[in-house]
Design an enzyme around this catalytic site. Structure first.
Site, PDB file in Angstrom:
ATOM      1  NE  ARG A 148      -2.484   2.671  11.036  1.00 26.74           N
ATOM      2  CZ  ARG A 148      -1.079   2.262  11.627  1.00 26.74           C
ATOM      3  NH1 ARG A 148      -0.132   1.770  11.796  1.00 26.74           N
ATOM      4  NH2 ARG A 148      -2.255   0.561  11.699  1.00 26.74           N
ATOM      5  CE  LYS A 205       8.355   2.890  10.526  1.00 21.91           C
ATOM      6  NZ  LYS A 205       8.093   4.084  11.404  1.00 21.91           N
ATOM      7  CE  LYS A 251       5.595   5.139   6.888  1.00 20.99           C
ATOM      8  NZ  LYS A 251       4.822   6.300   7.343  1.00 20.99           N
ATOM      9  CD  GLU A 284      -2.662  -1.135   2.813  1.00 26.93           C
ATOM     10  OE1 GLU A 284      -3.164   0.386   3.230  1.00 26.93           O
ATOM     11  OE2 GLU A 284      -2.394  -1.601   3.872  1.00 26.93           O
TER      12      GLU A 284
END
Lengths: 527, 319
Positions: A236, A398, A231, A229
Site C-alpha cells: 500500500r 479485506k 486485493k 475490489e
C-alpha cells in the site's frame, strides 16, 4: 546524552512493542527540550549530519589502546562500537572526567550538524572522554547511523500519541510538516501551543486501513451497500504530488520516493492518491517476490528499474488540488478518481477496477477463484464510507483467499521473549527432501496458550542438541502449517520461502514420515 | 603440590585443604582436613553438610598458623562473606593466592587487603579490558527506575545464592528500597546465614508461597537458572533482570533472554586486576580462572613476569 543512552540501552533489550512504547513515553515525559526532540529524530531516522565510518572509529581506538588487547576484546565482543565503548580508557568512571560534564544530546547533535566530515572524529574523541560506557556506546551508534533498537517511525509516533493523548492520525497528519528537534510538535503535545499547520506540502496523510472479514461478515455483503475490489499483492502506498514536491509514502508514512523514480517521474499532477505499488510487466502483475527486490533499499540501479518496473494501481483519491475529498462517501470519491484519471492519464498507473457482484454467494465464488488468478483476495468498502485515518472496524474489510497448508515436521524451537521467555515458542519446521528434512519456515503463532504448554513440554522431552536459546528436536512432531503463499528463495536451503506461516493444527496423531515432501511445497509456488 | 603438604581450593578430595571461599567451584566436598575462615566453614556446613570435611579448622583473618614449614595466613579478599586470600610464607619468601576477589565496595564482606609479595596468584575471570564494571549503585538505580516505568510487572533478578544475592539486597536497601523482597527457595538458607553474621537484609519473604497478586509489582530474587525458566511462570508478566559482570557485553545478555542486564559483579574487573598487580608489587604473577592471555600480556607490558596457570573444573559461578 546520558538519558538518551539509557533509553537506547533499555529499548535494545525490550522485546515487546508495548514495553518499548512505555519506555518512550517515560522518555518524552521526563526529558526536556530539545533533547527529547533530538532523540525522536535519531529514532525516526530524520537526523542528518556527516556520519563517521567504522574504520575511522577503529583508528581512533588504536591511538588509545594496545593493539593486541583490542584484538582479543573485539574478538570476544563481536561489535566494533560496543568494543570501543567498553574499552575506551577515558571517561568519568575512570577518573578522567566529571559525570556532570557529560555532553548533552543537544550539544552533540548541534556540533555534528555544523561539523565538516574531517573534523568529526576530533569531536568524537573529546566526547568519548566525557561519557561513561553507555554514553559512549550511544554516541558511536548515533554517529555511524546504526542505532538498531527496533523502533520504527510508526512506533515512535504511537508513543507520542500514547503519552500526549492526541490521536495517532493527528500526529501523523502533522508529522511531515515539523522538523527536528520538533519544538512546535512537543509544544502542541504538551498543550502549550496549538496544532502545527499540516501545510499544503506533500506531507503524509494517514491511511485508512481495512480489518479482516470473518465468516459472519460475509453474509452482509450486499451490492446495495458495498463495493468490491481486488486485493492486489503489493504494498500500500500514498502518492502525494503538491507543487514541485513528489512523494511516495509507505503505509506507515516512511518516505520511499528516492527508490521509485520510475513512478515519481510521472507524478506531474497536483493530488494525493492511495494505491498499491506493484511490479508490472506488459500489463501483468509480477509475484510479490519481484517487488521485494525493489524494497528496503537506499538506492536503485538502472538494471533494477528495467528488470523490476514499478507501477501503481490506484484505489482512492484524498486530495485533488487543494480540495480535501476525504469527507466524501466512497462512491463519490471513486467518481472523482475516475474523472481525474481520465483527464490526467498518468503513465505507470491505472485504476483498480471495481468488481461487480450480484450478492454474497457470488462474492464468495469470486474470492475462491482469487488464488487461481494470482490475486490475494477481495476488498469490501461501504459505499457511504468517508476516508478516515486508522483501522476503524466496519467500513472496510479485506477478505483474503483461503490459506494454503502443508504438513511439516518440527525441527528447532527457540525460546520466546517477554511473557513467553520461559517457553519454547518459535518453531522452525521442515519437509522431506529425499531422506533429509530441510527447513521451509518458522512460525510463532496460531496455537492457543494451552497448546503452547504442550508444545513446550514436547520440545523439552525431545531435545537432541542445544545452541544457546535454540533446541534441536528429534523429528517426531508434525505441524499443519498454514501460509498465504510461497516463493522461490535463494536465501533458504530449501529454495523456498513462505509468507505469513502460522501453526494451523498440531498433528499429534501423524507420524513424521507421512509429512509433506519438498516437491509438494514447490508445486504451490506462485507463478 | 606445595611445601606444607596442603592444597588451596583443590578440585578433588585431598588430605589437607585450605579453602578461600564457599562457592562450589572452590569449596568442594570430601577433604579430610579443611582450614578456612569461620564464615567460609559455616557456609560449607550449610551447603555440604557432613561433606564439608573430616575436621574443620577455623582461621580468623590475620591469624598465622604453621603447617609443616610454611606459615599460613588468611586475608580478606572482598569477594563474598568469609572470602580470603591465602598468604604463604616459606624460607623468607611470600606468595599470595588471591582466590576470587574484588576491590569495589561491598557491605556484606570485609574489603580486599593488598599484601606485598614475591609471587601473586591472581584470578582473571574478567581478564579483558572490555570488562569494566560501572558503580553498582547506578545499576540498582536502573532497576528501581524500571520498577517505576513498569509498576505492575514483577521484576525478577537472577543472582547467585552466595554473595550476589545478599549484595544486591544490601544495595537495594542502601538505595532506600524498604518493601519486602521475595526470594526463590534456594536463596533463603544463605540469607539466614548472612543475617546470623550481622548483615541487615530487611524483610525477606519466600516467593514460592506468595500468590500471583502479591507478586504484582514485587521484586523477586532467584538463581540465574530459574529466571527465564518454568519456575518464573508463576510471576506476573516478569521483567527479567540478571546481576552479573557478564551483562557488560550485550550479546551475553541477549543469549540469556535478559530484558534488564545489571552489571553487578563480585569479581575484579580489568582495572581492578591491573591495579592489584601494581599494589602487591610481585615480580612474578601466575594467572588463573579466566582469560589468562590478555592479563599475562598486560603484566608483561608492566614489566612483570607472568604466566598462565590452567586449571580444570572451574566454571563461572558467582561471576
Amino acid at each position: 546524552m546520558n538519558r538518551f543512552a539509557a533509553l537506547i540501552d533499555a529499548l535494545a533489550f525490550m522485546p515487546s512493542r508495548n514495553g518499548k512504547i512505555r519506555l518512550l513515553v517515560d522518555h518524552f515525559a521526563h526529558t526536556p527540550d530539545p533533547d527529547r526532540g533530538w532523540a525522536l529524530a535519531a529514532l525516526t531516522g530524520t537526523l542528518v549530519f556527516a556520519e563517521a565510518k567504522p574504520a575511522a572509529i577503529r583508528r581512533l581506538a588504536a591511538t588509545r589502546v594496545d593493539a593486541e588487547l583490542f584484538a582479543w576484546s573485539y574478538d570476544y565482543v563481536g561489535d566494533l562500537a560496543e568494543t570501543v565503548a567498553l574499552i575506551w580508557p577515558g571517561g568519568p568512571e575512570h577518573g578522567a572526567g566529571d559525570p556532570a560534564a557529560a555532553p548533552g544530546l543537544d550539544e552533540v547533535v548541534t556540533a555534528l550538524q555544523g561539523a565538516r566530515r574531517a573534523d568529526v572524529m576530533e569531536l568524537v574523541e573529546g566526547w568519548l572522554d566525557r561519557l561513561d560506557a553507555s554514553g559512549r556506546y550511544a554516541l558511536l551508534k548515533l554517529i555511524t547511523g546504526a542505532l538498531r533498537v527496533g523502533v520504527s517511525a510508526r512506533l515512535a509516533k504511537t508513543a507520542l500519541a500514547a503519552w500526549s493523548g492526541v490521536a495517532l492520525h493527528d500526529v501523523e497528519e502533522v508529522w511531515h510538516a515539523v522538523t527536528p528537534p520538533y519544538g512546535t510538535l512537543f509544544a502542541w503535545l504538551d498543550g502549550r501551543a496549538g496544532r502545527p499547520d499540516a501545510g499544503t506540502g506533500a506531507g503524509f496523510r494517514p491511511l485508512m486501513l481495512a480489518t479482516a472479514a470473518e465468516e459472519g461478515d460475509a453474509a452482509s455483503f450486499d451490492p446495495g451497500d458495498w463495493c468490491a475490489e481486488w486485493k492486489w499483492d503489493g504494498i500500500r502506498v500514498q502518492l502525494a504530488a503538491r507543487g514541485a514536491e513528489r512523494r511516495i509514502y509507505s503505509r506507515t508514512g516512511d518516505d520511499v520516493s528516492a527508490v521509485f523514480p520510475d513512478v515519481t517521474d510521472h507524478m506531474s499532477f497536483d493530488a494525493v492518491l492511495d494505491g498499491e505499488l506493484l511490479v508490472v510487466r506488459d500489463g501483468t502483475v509480477a509475484p510479490f517476490n519481484d517487488l521485494q527486490q525493489r524494497l528496503n533499499r537506499k538506492t536503485v540501479t538502472a538494471a533494477m528499474l528495467r528488470a523490476y518496473p514499478a507501477f501503481v494501481r490506484l484505489y482512492d483519491i484524498l486530495f485533488e488540488g487543494a480540495e480535501d475529498l476525504r469527507p466524501l462517501p466512497f462512491v463519490a470519491r471513486r467518481a472523482r478518481l475516475e474523472h481525474w484519471y481520465e483527464a490526467v492519464r498518468p503513465r505507470r498507473m491505472d485504476l483498480s477496477p471495481l468488481v461487480p457482484f450480484a450478492g454474497p454467494e457470488d462474492l464468495a465464488a469470486l474470492r475462491d477463484g482469487a488464488r487461481e488468478a494470482g490475486i490475494e483476495g477481495l476488498m469490501l468498502k461501504r459505499r457511504d464510507s468517508p476516508y478516515v485515518a486508522g483501522r476503524p472496524r466496519g467500513p472496510w474489510f479485506k477478505w483474503k483467499r483461503g490459506a494454503l497448508t502443508v504438513d511439516a515436521v518440527l525441527m528447532y524451537a527457540q525460546r520466546g521473549h517477554g511473557k513467553r521467555s520461559s517457553f519454547y515458542s518459535d518453531f522452525t519446521f521442515g519437509v522431506w527432501r529425499g531422506e533429509e528434512l530441510v527447513p521451509v519456515g518458522k512460525a510463532y503463532f496460531g496455537f492457543t496458550d494451552a497448546e503452547l504448554v504442550e508444545l513446550d513440554r514436547w520440545v523439552r522431552a525431545h531435545t537432541v542438541r542445544r545452541f544457546g536459546p535454540v533446541r534441536e528436536v528429534a523429528p517426531g512432531l508434525v505441524l499443519e502449517v498454514a501460509f498465504d503463499s510461497v516463493n522461490r528463495s535463494t536465501r533458504h536451503k530449501s529454495g523456498v520461502a513462505m509468507r505469513f506461516p502460522r501453526v494451523h493444527r498440531i498433528r499429534w496423531d501423524k507420524p513424521p514420515g507421512e509429512a509433506d515432501r519438498l516437491e509438494t511445497v514447490e508445486s504451490l509456488v506462485d507463478r | 603440590m606445595e611445601p606444607g603438604g596442603f592444597h588451596v581450593d583443590p578440585v578433588a578430595p585431598v588430605e589437607r585443604a585450605v579453602i578461600t571461599h564457599g562457592h562450589s567451584d572452590h569449596a568442594r566436598p570430601g577433604h579430610r582436613h579443611v582450614m578456612a575462615t569461620p564464615a567460609t566453614l559455616a557456609i560449607m556446613r550449610r551447603r555440604l553438610g557432613d561433606g564439608a570435611g573430616g575436621t574443620l579448622q577455623p582461621l580468623g583473618y590475620g591469624e598465622a598458623v604453621r603447617v609443616g614449614d610454611v606459615t599460613v595466613r588468611l586475608v580478606p579478599a572482598g569477594h563474598v562473606l568469609g572470602s580470603a586470600q591465602v598468604v604463604l610464607e616459606h624460607a623468607g619468601a611470600r606468595a599470595v593466592v588471591s582466590g576470587d576477589y574484588k576491590r569495589a565496595p561491598d557491605a556484606t564482606c570485609a574489603p580486599f587487603e593488598p599484601v606485598f609479595c614475591d609471587v601473586f596468584v591472581t584470578e582473571a575471570t574478567f581478564g579483558l579490558p572490555v570488562f569494566r564494571h560501572p558503580p553498582a549503585h547506578g545499576e540498582v538505580a536502573r532497576l528501581l527506575h524500571s520498577m517505576t516505568v513498569f509498576p505492575e510487572r514483577t521484576h525478577v533478578v537472577g543472582a547467585y545464592a552466595l554473595g550476589k544475592c545478599q549484595r544486591v539486597i544490601t544495595l537495594l536497601r542502601a538505595a532506600g528500597y524498604d518493601r519486602p523482597i521475595h526470594l526463590h527457595g534456594a536463596l533463603m538458607p544463605l540469607c539466614d546465614l548472612y543475617r546470623d553474621a550481622g548483615i541487615d537484609l530487611g524483610e525477606l519473604r519466600p516467593a514460592t508461597v506468595a500468590d500471583a497478586a502479591e507478586l504484582r509489582g514485587a521484586l523477586v530474587l532467584a538463581p540465574p537458572g530459574a529466571i527465564a525458566d518454568r519456575w518464573a511462570r508463576r510471576l506476573s508478566d516478569p521483567v527479567v533482570a540478571l546481576a552479573s559482570g557478564w551483562m557488560r557485553v550485550r550479546q551475553r545478555a541477549r543469549q540469556r533472554g535478559v530484558e534488564l542486564p545489571l552489571v553487578i559483579s563480585d569479581h575484579a574487573d580489568w582495572d581492578e586486576l591491573v591495579d592489584t598487580l601494581r599494589d602487591v608489587g610481585a615480580p612474578e604473577v601466575w594467572v588463573t580462572h579466566g582469560r589468562e592471555e590478555a592479563l599475562v600480556h598486560q603484566a608483561g607490558r608492566m614489566g612483570i613476569r607472568a604466566r598462565a596457570l590452567s586449571l580444570l573444573g572451574f566454571g563461572e559461578e558467582g561471576a
